[in-house]
Design a protein around this motif. Structure first.
Motif, mmCIF file in Angstrom:
data_model
loop_
_atom_site.group_PDB
_atom_site.id
_atom_site.type_symbol
_atom_site.label_atom_id
_atom_site.label_comp_id
_atom_site.label_asym_id
_atom_site.label_seq_id
_atom_site.Cartn_x
_atom_site.Cartn_y
_atom_site.Cartn_z
ATOM 1 N N ARG A 77 -0.197 2.648 -3.980
ATOM 2 C CA ARG A 77 0.657 1.624 -4.550
ATOM 3 C C ARG A 77 0.111 0.822 -5.620
ATOM 4 O O ARG A 77 -1.119 0.762 -5.690
ATOM 5 N N GLU A 110 4.024 3.862 -4.278
ATOM 6 C CA GLU A 110 4.736 2.644 -4.215
ATOM 7 C C GLU A 110 4.576 1.633 -5.353
ATOM 8 O O GLU A 110 3.480 1.351 -5.877
ATOM 9 N N GLY A 111 5.641 1.085 -5.801
ATOM 10 C CA GLY A 111 5.428 -0.070 -6.763
ATOM 11 C C GLY A 111 5.441 0.865 -8.299
ATOM 12 O O GLY A 111 6.133 1.889 -8.563
ATOM 13 N N THR A 170 -0.131 -2.855 -6.887
ATOM 14 C CA THR A 170 0.081 -4.203 -6.291
ATOM 15 C C THR A 170 -0.007 -5.242 -7.239
ATOM 16 O O THR A 170 -0.968 -5.342 -7.946
#
Length: 244
Positions: free
Chosen positions: A179, A62-63, A181
């Protein structure tokens, strides 16, 4: 003059080596143009094998490690001298600015040179490689964007941290995917220019970063103006007072 000529020669040699390894044809000019071309090629950096090997296309992550995934145009500077335009993409995960001379898929990606005199404009603000102290007291290197100039300088840093996936410990708790962040950090450069320290959006911690000669007056200013120090605008207000 000898020093400038020596620097220019080194830059042109570095570019020549880059050209040989990338299939580009090295070209040379003379006079002022040669110096600007030399600085530009020096600043652009070498074609990085590391960049070519990195892949963040795993659909389970994710990201993104980038501020923006696309290459954007900007002006490149060496000190105060404009040396040319470049397309850039900021990899905030590994604190590297990836560059292209042309925004083409087949254009090789370079890593911008980490000379502290090299800077580029990001959203109208100068961004450059700096050495700074984080909130834990660790000395780090990375890219900072200058938000406010003056006796005290205020910088902003985008830092993107990668976190591995975590398996669910049992059937009652969900696991978390891998992910990237993002974190926004702020830094204050001392009046003498010798230190750049991270500042936190907390009055007590902020006062610890301000020089002892200004601490009481800043504390009084915060109290009189009922500043809660919760966002960037509150930091701007205090910095305006410090620089007055």
């Amino acid at each position: 003059m000898k020093k400038t000529f020596g620097f220019l020669t080194a830059a042109l040699v570095a570019f020549s080596l880059n050209a040989q390894t990338s299939g580009q044809v090295a070209t040379y000019t003379t006079g002022v143009g040669a110096q600007t071309d030399g600085l530009y090629n020096y600043a652009m950096g070498a074609i990085s094998d590391k960049l070519e090997k990195l892949s963040y296309e795993d659909s389970t992550i994710e990201g993104s490690p980038y501020k923006a995934n696309t290459f954007m145009p900007t002006q490149l500077y060496y000190g105060d001298e404009a040396i040319g335009q470049v397309y850039y993409r900021y990899n905030a995960h590994n604190q590297e600015i990836e560059t292209k001379q042309q925004n083409l898929d087949q254009e090789p990606i370079r890593a911008l040179g980490r000379d502290k005199k090299i800077k580029l404009m990001v959203d109208g603000k100068p961004m450059s490689f700096k050495t700074f102290i984080d909130k834990s007291g660790n000395t780090q290197n990375g890219y900072l964007t200058l938000l406010r100039d003056g006796k005290y300088k205020l910088y902003k840093r985008l830092n993107i941290v990668f976190k591995d996936a975590k398996k669910a410990p049992n059937s009652f708790v969900k696991g978390t995917p891998a992910r990237f962040t993002p974190f926004t950090e702020y830094y204050l450069e001392s009046e003498d220019g010798k230190r750049i320290d991270e500042i936190e959006l907390n009055t007590k911690k902020f006062l610890n970063v301000v020089g002892s000669e200004n601490r009481e007056s800043v504390k009084q200013f915060i109290k009189e103006n009922k500043i809660k120090l919760k966002d960037e605008q509150d930091v701007y207000a205090i910095l305006t007072f410090l620089n007055s």
